[in-house]
Design a protein around this motif. Structure first.
Motif, PDB file in Angstrom:
ATOM      1  N   ASN A   1       0.988  -1.287  -0.306  1.00 38.80           N
ATOM      2  CA  ASN A   1      -0.153   0.244  -0.214  1.00 38.80           C
ATOM      3  C   ASN A   1       0.843   1.285   0.297  1.00 38.80           C
ATOM      4  O   ASN A   1       0.660   2.095   0.390  1.00 38.80           O
ATOM      5  N   ARG A   2       1.809   1.142  -0.479  1.00 33.83           N
ATOM      6  CA  ARG A   2       2.542   2.370  -0.278  1.00 33.83           C
ATOM      7  C   ARG A   2       2.892   2.771  -1.287  1.00 33.83           C
ATOM      8  O   ARG A   2       2.354   2.094  -2.724  1.00 33.83           O
ATOM      9  N   GLN A   3       3.726   4.234  -2.254  1.00 33.94           N
ATOM     10  CA  GLN A   3       3.841   4.104  -3.447  1.00 33.94           C
ATOM     11  C   GLN A   3       4.925   3.570  -4.105  1.00 33.94           C
ATOM     12  O   GLN A   3       5.975   3.700  -3.784  1.00 33.94           O
ATOM     13  N   THR A   4       4.675   2.458  -4.864  1.00 34.79           N
ATOM     14  CA  THR A   4       5.519   1.849  -5.603  1.00 34.79           C
ATOM     15  C   THR A   4       6.069   1.156  -6.910  1.00 34.79           C
ATOM     16  O   THR A   4       4.314   1.978  -8.180  1.00 34.79           O
ATOM     17  N   THR A   5       6.570   1.099  -7.990  1.00 34.07           N
ATOM     18  CA  THR A   5       6.950   0.970  -8.903  1.00 34.07           C
ATOM     19  C   THR A   5       7.577  -0.855  -9.111  1.00 34.07           C
ATOM     20  O   THR A   5       8.257  -0.855  -8.199  1.00 34.07           O
ATOM     21  N   THR A   6       6.923  -1.007  -9.895  1.00 31.09           N
ATOM     22  CA  THR A   6       7.080  -2.897 -10.104  1.00 31.09           C
ATOM     23  C   THR A   6       8.576  -2.804 -10.990  1.00 31.09           C
ATOM     24  O   THR A   6       8.321  -2.456 -11.646  1.00 31.09           O
ATOM     25  N   LEU A   7       9.345  -3.618 -10.396  1.00 34.90           N
ATOM     26  CA  LEU A   7      10.938  -4.403 -10.857  1.00 34.90           C
ATOM     27  C   LEU A   7      10.196  -5.397 -11.357  1.00 34.90           C
ATOM     28  O   LEU A   7      11.090  -5.962 -12.652  1.00 34.90           O
TER      29      LEU A   7
ATOM     30  N   GLU B   1      14.591   2.977 -15.789  1.00 40.51           N
ATOM     31  CA  GLU B   1      14.715   4.225 -15.836  1.00 40.51           C
ATOM     32  C   GLU B   1      13.721   5.100 -14.555  1.00 40.51           C
ATOM     33  O   GLU B   1      12.705   4.868 -13.894  1.00 40.51           O
ATOM     34  N   TYR B   2      14.130   6.176 -13.412  1.00 37.09           N
ATOM     35  CA  TYR B   2      12.946   6.326 -12.283  1.00 37.09           C
ATOM     36  C   TYR B   2      13.626   7.739 -11.825  1.00 37.09           C
ATOM     37  O   TYR B   2      14.486   8.574 -12.358  1.00 37.09           O
ATOM     38  N   LYS B   3      12.217   8.969 -12.074  1.00 31.76           N
ATOM     39  CA  LYS B   3      12.482  10.101 -11.274  1.00 31.76           C
ATOM     40  C   LYS B   3      11.583  10.448 -10.355  1.00 31.76           C
ATOM     41  O   LYS B   3       9.911   9.593 -10.644  1.00 31.76           O
ATOM     42  N   LYS B   4      12.489  10.291  -8.869  1.00 30.52           N
ATOM     43  CA  LYS B   4      11.004  10.664  -7.893  1.00 30.52           C
ATOM     44  C   LYS B   4       9.976  11.423  -8.008  1.00 30.52           C
ATOM     45  O   LYS B   4      10.074  12.568  -9.201  1.00 30.52           O
ATOM     46  N   SER B   5       8.998  11.360  -7.631  1.00 31.20           N
ATOM     47  CA  SER B   5       7.811  12.594  -7.567  1.00 31.20           C
ATOM     48  C   SER B   5       8.247  13.726  -6.638  1.00 31.20           C
ATOM     49  O   SER B   5       8.143  15.174  -6.942  1.00 31.20           O
ATOM     50  N   GLU B   6       9.191  13.726  -5.684  1.00 34.27           N
ATOM     51  CA  GLU B   6       9.665  15.200  -4.947  1.00 34.27           C
ATOM     52  C   GLU B   6      11.538  14.779  -4.781  1.00 34.27           C
ATOM     53  O   GLU B   6      11.255  13.668  -4.460  1.00 34.27           O
ATOM     54  N   GLU B   7      11.841  15.677  -4.442  1.00 36.04           N
ATOM     55  CA  GLU B   7      12.853  15.995  -4.855  1.00 36.04           C
ATOM     56  C   GLU B   7      14.027  14.726  -3.698  1.00 36.04           C
ATOM     57  O   GLU B   7      14.299  14.123  -3.665  1.00 36.04           O
ATOM     58  N   SER B   8      12.787  15.525  -2.494  1.00 39.11           N
ATOM     59  CA  SER B   8      13.771  15.490  -0.843  1.00 39.11           C
ATOM     60  C   SER B   8      12.667  14.140  -1.059  1.00 39.11           C
ATOM     61  O   SER B   8      13.127  13.557   0.255  1.00 39.11           O
ATOM     62  N   ASN B   9      12.324  13.350  -2.174  1.00 36.97           N
ATOM     63  CA  ASN B   9      11.480  12.062  -1.513  1.00 36.97           C
ATOM     64  C   ASN B   9      12.662  10.771  -1.125  1.00 36.97           C
ATOM     65  O   ASN B   9      13.518  10.918  -1.475  1.00 36.97           O
TER      66      ASN B   9
ATOM     67  N   LEU C   1      10.207  -1.436  -6.259  1.00 44.32           N
ATOM     68  CA  LEU C   1      10.779   0.451  -5.921  1.00 44.32           C
ATOM     69  C   LEU C   1       9.714   1.129  -4.860  1.00 44.32           C
ATOM     70  O   LEU C   1       8.306   0.988  -5.054  1.00 44.32           O
ATOM     71  N   ILE C   2       9.952   1.335  -3.932  1.00 45.70           N
ATOM     72  CA  ILE C   2       9.234   2.012  -2.931  1.00 45.70           C
ATOM     73  C   ILE C   2       9.590   3.391  -2.666  1.00 45.70           C
ATOM     74  O   ILE C   2      10.852   4.237  -2.195  1.00 45.70           O
ATOM     75  N   GLU C   3       9.003   4.380  -3.380  1.00 47.30           N
ATOM     76  CA  GLU C   3       9.058   5.893  -2.800  1.00 47.30           C
ATOM     77  C   GLU C   3       8.670   6.670  -1.362  1.00 47.30           C
ATOM     78  O   GLU C   3       7.277   6.278  -1.714  1.00 47.30           O
ATOM     79  N   THR C   4       9.123   6.909  -1.091  1.00 44.69           N
ATOM     80  CA  THR C   4       8.465   7.395   0.651  1.00 44.69           C
ATOM     81  C   THR C   4       9.001   9.351   0.441  1.00 44.69           C
ATOM     82  O   THR C   4      10.186   9.173   0.507  1.00 44.69           O
ATOM     83  N   PRO C   5       8.216   9.958   1.846  1.00 46.01           N
ATOM     84  CA  PRO C   5       8.808  10.945   1.862  1.00 46.01           C
ATOM     85  C   PRO C   5      10.305  11.392   2.708  1.00 46.01           C
ATOM     86  O   PRO C   5       9.757   9.977   3.084  1.00 46.01           O
ATOM     87  N   ASN C   6      10.618  11.689   3.003  1.00 43.49           N
ATOM     88  CA  ASN C   6      11.959  12.296   3.613  1.00 43.49           C
ATOM     89  C   ASN C   6      11.371  10.915   5.027  1.00 43.49           C
ATOM     90  O   ASN C   6      12.952  10.575   5.332  1.00 43.49           O
TER      91      ASN C   6
END
Ligand code: GCB
Length: 605
Positions: free
Chosen positions: A29-35, A119-127, A205-210
């Motif tokens: 349930n996190r912000q993820t991208t599958t590899l 390829e991966y671009k974070k949605s927020e720079e600080s993430n 890939l899991i993207e989280t806030p800082n």
């Protein structure tokens, strides 16, 4: 000198502890991208990609050469010699065991390298970004853009690495996977299941806030079912943000303040519908921080023992179970998807089960999530199996880590009611000490669930007397044992004379019994491997076991035939353990219906 050494050890220990607790839970349930998908692979039996010809490991060199497979390099020009090329290498599906994707890998045990470009671009720079593996069997080293992220041991537990600062526009992740069986491993070299190798579970890939909530324990207080109790922890030990926990369906909203990255939680939750097999109610639980909202689906229930009884939400329950290996017989190989879980747990439901024993290692997240949704109570187990090295401290540390990782991952699963510490382990002082320590670790990590372990039966003075006497029974809440009377011990007729002694005022659970039968092979009930033999054994075993006064459940061996290199009898076994109630083509054997009838009748009691 001694002091410096102790300090260094302490720092090392702390580092490994904090790495352990940094595992992000509720990945789904996190912000993820599958590899997941197609990866390149290189079969490397001589580990050419890891060592030079003097057997010096590339991953320990300050400047690894291009010959190291993890450098994912190309020759600079046509004159340069480089003896691998990822781009022209074949592809393999991830997740998936390698054994059944290519004929030449069916029996392969050794090293295979995997590579994925992304390829991966974070949605927020600080993430922050983490690379998460659901499981790799058995030992792996992970590299990103030529840099080593770390290693992992153990074939069935998740692990992750933070990759925030290593990400480039285009990335290359290379994974070294080795599935050699090791005497000191957990499991050890000898098992009755197939040693599937590879990246067997999802890669994400899991993207989280800082700063984020990486872990939480949100469960019912076992002493007071109107109270939800537990904790939340952040990734940073100095985080002090507010966390709002809400369950919108019952109008509950509570706020806690993290101090040093953690807060206990305890709040009243009236009017909860409790989770049970008859009503597998899951609530949407929201965990809101100033930076994000995480959602989970959590059930609430109590599970306890009282003398010989198991009480689910305060009510007597009989565990109508079945043992399951994590395999899909149709595709042949490790189960790895939601569809595989639906197949296996769907069969268990149809059989009349309210409980599944997920043997002999932690199963994948799909199984656990689905069991919660379908209303199946779960026994989760670590691969402390048969004769592992009881006196080896590294073996112990490995087992402990796997147990902790399992509890860490599944601790918010209402379906999970039992942690199992071991299967059929031979009694000795060293084994007792090993398992006692594990039991203490489990109780410390999770005081809300029951402990068990599959023990063995011992014979009394006459061949019909069976006694369960094992020091381990004192450390667990449920006295479970495997018995094979009528299959490995005598003929089924012996069951009709059996007398049982279980000298503990605890619930008794039969974690295994069974007989091999080849689906479709019919003969008289004394002919080994006939469906009739298996059916007769089930009838007699059920009659015999139900005489045990404290019997509170069973999980016969096993739902479906499964692959095992130990099973060599050609035409009948051909590499399959045939104790399934369902054959490898999905055929239900006669014994399936006997157990189903027993469970249907039990369900009405
Ligand atoms: C057992 C083991 C299980 C085996 C089974 C068998 O006792 O716990 O892993 O597969 O017996 O079929 O012999």
């Amino acid at each position: 000198m001694k002091l410096i050494y102790s300090l260094a050890l302490l720092i090392l220990l702390q580092a490994s502890v904090s790495a352990q607790t940094q595992q992000i839970i509720n990945v789904e349930n996190r912000q993820t991208t599958t590899l997941n998908g197609q990866w390149k692979f290189l079969i490397d039996p001589y580990e050419n990609g890891l060592y030079n010809y003097r057997l010096q490991p590339f991953d320990e060199m300050e400047n690894p050469p291009k010959a190291a497979f993890f450098s994912d390099a190309k020759p600079d020009d046509k004159t340069e010699l480089l003896e691998y090329d990822w781009d022209t290498s074949p592809t393999i599906s991830v997740p998936g065991d390698w054994n059944h994707q290519f004929d030449n890998l069916e029996w392969y045990e050794g090293t295979i390298w995997y590579r994925k470009k992304f390829e991966y671009k974070k949605s927020e720079e600080s993430n922050r970004v983490f690379l998460h593996f659901g499981a790799i069997n058995y030992y792996s080293k992970v590299f990103l853009n030529g840099k080593k992220l770390g290693e992992h041991t153990g074939g069935f537990t998740p692990f992750q690495f933070e990759i925030t600062d290593l990400l480039e526009d285009e990335n290359s992740v290379v994974v070294y996977v080795n599935n050699n069986r090791k005497p000191e491993g957990v499991p050890t070299v000898n098992t009755d299941w197939y040693n599937y190798g590879g990246i067997t579970r999802d890669v994400t890939l899991i993207e989280t806030p800082n700063e984020f909530v990486e872990d939480y324990f949100i469960q019912l207080d076992q002493e007071n079912p109107e109270v939800i109790k537990g904790y939340v922890t952040a990734n940073e030990s100095n985080s002090d943000f507010e966390v709002e926990i809400s369950i919108p369906e019952i109008g509950l909203t509570e706020t806690v303040q993290l101090v040093n990255g953690r807060s206990d939680i305890e709040f009243t939750a009236k009017n909860l519908e409790y989770w049970s097999p008859d009503n597998p109610k899951l609530y949407e639980v929201r965990i809101k921080t100033p930076f994000e909202t995480i959602i989970d689906q959590i059930g609430f229930r109590t599970i306890k023992t009282d003398g010989a009884n198991i009480l689910l939400n305060g009510e007597f329950v009989f565990l109508r179970g079945i043992s399951i290996h994590e395999e899909n017989p149709y595709r042949v190989g490790r189960a790895r998807s939601q569809g595989d879980a639906e197949l296996l747990l769907g069969w268990a439901k149809e059989l009349g089960c309210n409980f599944v024993r997920l043997a002999h290692y932690p199963h994948n997240q799909h199984m656990i999530r689905l069991a919660n949704e379908m209303g199946l109570m779960v026994w989760e187990e670590v691969p402390v199996y048969w004769t592992i090295h009881w006196e080896n401290p590294e073996t112990y540390a490995n087992a402990e880590k796997q147990l902790e990782a399992l509890i860490h991952r599944s601790k918010n699963s209402a379906a999970t009611i039992i942690w199992s510490l071991a299967n059929e382990t031979p009694v000795s002082d060293a084994r007792n000490e090993f398992l006692y320590r594990l039991s203490e670790v489990a109780r410390e990590a999770d005081p809300t669930r029951l402990l068990s372990a599959a023990m063995e039966v011992h014979s009394g003075d006459s061949p019909s007397e069976y006694i369960i006497e094992d020091k381990l029974a004192e450390y667990v809440d449920i006295v479970s044992f495997n018995e094979y009377i009528g299959w490995y011990v005598g003929l089924p007729e012996r069951l009709t004379r059996s007398k049982w002694t279980v000298p503990y005022d605890k619930p008794v659970f039969i974690s295994e019994f069974g007989a091999g039968a080849k689906a479709g092979f019919h003969a008289d009930s004394l002919t080994r491997f006939s469906e009739e033999y298996q059916a007769d054994l089930y009838t007699k075993t059920i009659d015999a076991l139900t005489q045990i006064e404290n019997l509170r459940g069973m999980s016969p061996w096993i739902l479906v035939d499964f692959r095992s290199p130990r099973r060599q009898l050609s035409v009948i076994q051909d590499g399959w353990n045939r104790k399934g109630l369902i054959g490898n083509d999905g055929e239900k054997k006669m014994a399936y219906y006997i157990l189903q009838a027993f469970y249907n009748q039990k369900a009405t009691q």
